[in-house]
Design a protein around this motif. Structure first.
Motif, PDB file in Angstrom:
ATOM      1  N   HIS A   1       1.416   6.786  -6.817  1.00  0.00           N
ATOM      2  CA  HIS A   1       0.470   7.729  -6.977  1.00  0.00           C
ATOM      3  C   HIS A   1       1.074   9.066  -6.922  1.00  0.00           C
ATOM      4  O   HIS A   1       0.772  10.091  -7.560  1.00  0.00           O
ATOM      5  N   LYS A   2       1.749   9.567  -5.795  1.00  0.00           N
ATOM      6  CA  LYS A   2       2.152  10.780  -5.422  1.00  0.00           C
ATOM      7  C   LYS A   2       3.170  10.971  -6.551  1.00  0.00           C
ATOM      8  O   LYS A   2       3.125  12.397  -6.878  1.00  0.00           O
TER       9      LYS A   2
ATOM     10  N   GLU B   1       0.807  -1.350  -0.139  1.00  0.00           N
ATOM     11  CA  GLU B   1       0.015   0.065   0.044  1.00  0.00           C
ATOM     12  C   GLU B   1       0.898   1.253  -0.091  1.00  0.00           C
ATOM     13  O   GLU B   1       0.678   2.304  -0.622  1.00  0.00           O
ATOM     14  N   LEU B   2       1.954   1.137   0.699  1.00  0.00           N
ATOM     15  CA  LEU B   2       2.817   2.475   0.740  1.00  0.00           C
ATOM     16  C   LEU B   2       3.647   2.481  -0.756  1.00  0.00           C
ATOM     17  O   LEU B   2       3.584   3.739  -1.111  1.00  0.00           O
TER      18      LEU B   2
ATOM     19  N   ARG C   1       2.299   1.812  -3.508  1.00  0.00           N
ATOM     20  CA  ARG C   1       1.019   2.154  -4.323  1.00  0.00           C
ATOM     21  C   ARG C   1       0.892   3.643  -4.280  1.00  0.00           C
ATOM     22  O   ARG C   1       0.836   4.450  -5.064  1.00  0.00           O
ATOM     23  N   THR C   2       0.867   4.177  -2.805  1.00  0.00           N
ATOM     24  CA  THR C   2       0.742   5.473  -2.530  1.00  0.00           C
ATOM     25  C   THR C   2       1.687   6.234  -3.136  1.00  0.00           C
ATOM     26  O   THR C   2       1.627   7.465  -3.517  1.00  0.00           O
ATOM     27  N   ARG C   3       3.051   5.871  -2.870  1.00  0.00           N
ATOM     28  CA  ARG C   3       4.333   6.548  -3.520  1.00  0.00           C
ATOM     29  C   ARG C   3       4.477   6.864  -4.959  1.00  0.00           C
ATOM     30  O   ARG C   3       4.557   7.918  -5.398  1.00  0.00           O
TER      31      ARG C   3
ATOM     32  N   GLY D   1     -10.463   9.034  -5.251  1.00  0.00           N
ATOM     33  CA  GLY D   1      -9.323   9.790  -5.699  1.00  0.00           C
ATOM     34  C   GLY D   1      -9.559  11.122  -6.343  1.00  0.00           C
ATOM     35  O   GLY D   1      -8.877  11.369  -7.225  1.00  0.00           O
TER      36      GLY D   1
ATOM     37  N   TYR E   1      -3.381  15.989  -0.847  1.00  0.00           N
ATOM     38  CA  TYR E   1      -3.353  14.539  -0.691  1.00  0.00           C
ATOM     39  C   TYR E   1      -4.400  13.946   0.588  1.00  0.00           C
ATOM     40  O   TYR E   1      -5.163  13.118   0.197  1.00  0.00           O
TER      41      TYR E   1
END
Length: 138
Positions: free
Chosen positions: A51-52, A44-45, A47-49, A86, A79
């Motif tokens: 996306h950011k 998940e981390l 994926r978040t990175r 999203g 964010y």
């Protein structure tokens, strides 16, 4: 009394809630799963990175910040306020607006409204671009 619309065998207790929801969507609506459930907090981390990072690039390309640092500041500010799907919310737009146009309070109201709508379109375009980039990556 209601009757279930899905006729399946006994449920597998090892199936996660995410998998059951996806199976229901696939069966009832003919939909398909876009991405697998994150296996660990590290997935998940990542994926978040991802996306950011895509969002920073998209903000840089669409929202006309003064530099990459300002694009990073915009992403970090918006964010927490993104909707569960999203998408941009009013709070996210305000957070971006405060960074991109810090002296807007001195402008006439008509110009503020016009520029805020423009910023909203740019931010929504950036979010769509980032979401597409991350979905394409897998």
């Amino acid at each position: 009394m209601t009757t279930p619309t899905i006729h399946t065998g006994p449920t597998d207790d090892t199936e996660s809630v995410f998998d059951r929801a996806c199976r229901l969507i696939e069966t009832e609506l003919g939909g398909r799963r876009l991405a697998p459930e994150p296996r660990t907090w590290l997935d998940e981390l990542a994926r978040t990175r991802r996306h950011k990072t895509a969002l920073i690039t998209a903000v840089w390309n669409n929202c006309f910040p003064s530099g990459v640092v300002e694009a990073c500041r915009v992403v970090e500010a918006i964010y927490p306020y993104l909707g569960p799907d999203g998408r941009c919310t009013d709070a996210a737009l305000t957070a971006a607006w405060n960074i991109l146009e810090p002296d807007a309070s001195t402008w006439p109201d008509q110009l503020q409204d016009q520029r805020r709508r423009f910023t909203s379109k740019c931010l929504n375009r950036a979010l769509a671009e980032a979401n597409t980039a991350v979905a394409a990556h897998g």
